[in-house]
Enzyme design. Structure first.
Site, PDB file in Angstrom:
ATOM      1  N   SER A  33      58.483  71.828  27.189  1.00 47.72           N
ATOM      2  CA  SER A  33      57.038  71.579  27.191  1.00 47.72           C
ATOM      3  C   SER A  33      56.639  70.561  26.138  1.00 47.72           C
ATOM      4  O   SER A  33      56.895  70.764  24.949  1.00 47.72           O
ATOM      5  CB  SER A  33      56.265  72.861  26.844  1.00 47.72           C
ATOM      6  N   HIS A  64      54.805  69.588  31.719  1.00 47.76           N
ATOM      7  CA  HIS A  64      56.127  69.576  32.334  1.00 47.76           C
ATOM      8  C   HIS A  64      56.128  68.491  33.405  1.00 47.76           C
ATOM      9  O   HIS A  64      55.669  68.707  34.514  1.00 47.76           O
ATOM     10  CB  HIS A  64      56.435  70.932  32.988  1.00 47.76           C
ATOM     11  N   HIS A  86      59.790  77.186  35.590  1.00 43.54           N
ATOM     12  CA  HIS A  86      59.876  78.458  34.867  1.00 43.54           C
ATOM     13  C   HIS A  86      59.807  79.621  35.841  1.00 43.54           C
ATOM     14  O   HIS A  86      59.165  79.528  36.897  1.00 43.54           O
ATOM     15  CB  HIS A  86      58.714  78.568  33.876  1.00 43.54           C
ATOM     16  N   TYR A  88      58.153  82.256  35.516  1.00 42.32           N
ATOM     17  CA  TYR A  88      56.804  82.829  35.655  1.00 42.32           C
ATOM     18  C   TYR A  88      56.005  82.169  36.785  1.00 42.32           C
ATOM     19  O   TYR A  88      54.960  82.673  37.181  1.00 42.32           O
ATOM     20  CB  TYR A  88      56.020  82.785  34.328  1.00 42.32           C
ATOM     21  N   GLU A  89      56.496  81.050  37.294  1.00 39.66           N
ATOM     22  CA  GLU A  89      55.831  80.440  38.461  1.00 39.66           C
ATOM     23  C   GLU A  89      56.271  81.100  39.763  1.00 39.66           C
ATOM     24  O   GLU A  89      55.811  80.721  40.837  1.00 39.66           O
ATOM     25  CB  GLU A  89      56.130  78.942  38.505  1.00 39.66           C
ATOM     26  N   ALA A 116      59.645  74.404  23.673  1.00 39.12           N
ATOM     27  CA  ALA A 116      58.529  74.702  22.774  1.00 39.12           C
ATOM     28  C   ALA A 116      58.553  76.212  22.597  1.00 39.12           C
ATOM     29  O   ALA A 116      58.697  76.947  23.565  1.00 39.12           O
ATOM     30  CB  ALA A 116      57.219  74.260  23.401  1.00 39.12           C
ATOM     31  N   MET A 213      59.853  81.026  27.074  1.00 39.31           N
ATOM     32  CA  MET A 213      59.900  81.526  28.455  1.00 39.31           C
ATOM     33  C   MET A 213      60.879  80.714  29.312  1.00 39.31           C
ATOM     34  O   MET A 213      60.681  80.560  30.511  1.00 39.31           O
ATOM     35  CB  MET A 213      58.497  81.476  29.066  1.00 39.31           C
ATOM     36  N   SER A 214      61.920  80.199  28.685  1.00 38.07           N
ATOM     37  CA  SER A 214      62.836  79.319  29.446  1.00 38.07           C
ATOM     38  C   SER A 214      64.228  79.371  28.840  1.00 38.07           C
ATOM     39  O   SER A 214      64.583  80.316  28.148  1.00 38.07           O
ATOM     40  CB  SER A 214      62.300  77.884  29.389  1.00 38.07           C
ATOM     41  N   ASN A 237      53.902  77.303  17.265  1.00 41.83           N
ATOM     42  CA  ASN A 237      52.847  78.231  16.824  1.00 41.83           C
ATOM     43  C   ASN A 237      53.449  79.416  16.090  1.00 41.83           C
ATOM     44  O   ASN A 237      54.602  79.773  16.315  1.00 41.83           O
ATOM     45  CB  ASN A 237      52.065  78.739  18.054  1.00 41.83           C
ATOM     46  N   HIS A 249      48.031  77.464  25.552  1.00 40.29           N
ATOM     47  CA  HIS A 249      48.990  76.420  25.929  1.00 40.29           C
ATOM     48  C   HIS A 249      48.537  75.062  25.385  1.00 40.29           C
ATOM     49  O   HIS A 249      49.366  74.231  25.004  1.00 40.29           O
ATOM     50  CB  HIS A 249      49.120  76.384  27.456  1.00 40.29           C
TER      51      HIS A 249
HETATM   52  N1  HPA Z   1      55.541  82.858  22.987  1.00 45.76           N
HETATM   53  C1  HPA Z   1      56.203  82.600  24.133  1.00 45.76           C
HETATM   54  N2  HPA Z   1      56.420  81.378  24.591  1.00 45.76           N
HETATM   55  C2  HPA Z   1      55.958  80.340  23.861  1.00 45.76           C
HETATM   56  C3  HPA Z   1      55.260  80.539  22.658  1.00 45.76           C
HETATM   57  C4  HPA Z   1      55.045  81.862  22.190  1.00 45.76           C
HETATM   58  O1  HPA Z   1      54.440  82.120  21.124  1.00 45.76           O
HETATM   59  N3  HPA Z   1      54.944  79.299  22.172  1.00 45.76           N
HETATM   60  C5  HPA Z   1      55.441  78.396  23.076  1.00 45.76           C
HETATM   61  N4  HPA Z   1      56.056  79.021  24.089  1.00 45.76           N
END
Ligand code: HPA
Length: 275
Positions: A33, A64, A86, A88-89, A116, A213-214, A237, A249
């Site tokens: 990302s 993406h 991903h 989640y899609e 990311a 998530m990847s 973050n 996001h």
């Molecule tokens: N959690 C999960 N996935 C992420 C995060 C997070 O804090 N930041 C970027 N992708």
């Protein structure tokens, strides 16, 4: 995807090869990302949108880009997957990892993955880079579930998912460039929700330093294929819930845009060491 996955990856590679403009990629790069800008630095690039590649799913999420980009970078023939799909899609782990089978069939034997990620280690700040030393698969699935794909071992070894030597080279490249680089454990969750405070505490106790998530499905398939893997988490973050403000996001992408230059410098220094 079953016994036909190896065959169809070989078929897709055969179709792509004449379009790539390079003989055979040595290195494949998965750009997470907001990190796709590295693909813009590839020399004499050939860009093929995922939508034109059989078996590739198309990412819907902002940040993406979703294209395979081939060319040379710092003296190495590379193929970059700029953007990824991903789970989640709604895609399966097999779908998420299919591009890895294709870049392997194209000839790549080294894989660089990036993501990311949120910080689980409280010492990490947004913008920090973490060499992935190991991962924890909490995606509740595995891309190798199902009938055996030809060429895969049934029970792949995962004792060194991220290659020690390639990681040492990442640290040398980071030192050369004066870029701080930590080591840590990445935990992969299915998403798409960010973590609750209780989940953050759980993941910290499990030994996670970054969360995303990847990546995990791709690395599992790469290891099953015998590829050497290096990886970097770009920390975007603090752990969700830890700052008092909600996580978005947009915030993740904003940080990759602001601090992505160091990531690109690190990866390019590392590639020139491979050359
Ligand atoms: N959690 C999960 N996935 C992420 C995060 C997070 O804090 N930041 C970027 N992708």
């Amino acid at each position: 995807m079953s016994a036909s996955a190896a065959q169809s990856a070989a078929d897709v590679a055969r179709e792509l090869r004449p379009r790539l403009g390079i003989a055979s990629p040595r290195l494949a790069l998965v750009l997470g990302s907001g990190l796709g800008a590295l693909a813009d630095e590839i020399e004499r690039p050939v860009r093929i949108p995922f939508g034109e590649i059989p078996g590739f799913k198309v990412a819907q999420v902002a940040g993406h880009k979703g294209a395979l980009v081939s060319g040379r970078l710092d003296g190495v023939e590379v193929v970059a997957l700029a953007g990824r799909v991903h789970m989640y899609e709604g895609w399966s782990a097999q779908d998420a990892a299919f591009p890895i089978r294709v870049v392997h069939a194209l000839g790549a034997r080294t894989l660089f993955v990036s993501n990311a990620a949120g910080a689980m280690n409280p010492r990490f700040q947004p913008g920090d880079l973490m060499a992935i030393a190991d991962h924890i698969n909490l995606m509740w699935t595995n891309p190798l579930i199902g009938p055996l794909t030809e060429g895969d071992p049934r029970f792949p070894d995962m004792s060194e998912p991220y290659d020690r030597e390639l990681r040492a080279e990442l640290h040398t490249a980071a030192l050369d460039a004066g870029i701080p680089l930590a080591d840590g454990v990445y935990v992969g969750l299915m998403g798409p929700t960010y973590e609750t405070p209780a989940e953050v505490r759980m993941l910290q106790r499990l030994g996670a330093d970054s969360v995303g998530m990847s990546t995990v499905p791709e690395v599992i398939v790469a290891r099953a294929l015998g590829m050497r893997v290096a990886g970097v988490s770009f920390i975007t973050n603090a752990a969700s819930g830890s700052t008092g403000a909600p996580l978005s996001h947009a915030e993740v992408l904003e940080v990759t845009e602001r601090a992505g230059g160091q990531f690109r410098t690190l990866v390019r220094r590392w590639i020139s060491r491979l050359a």
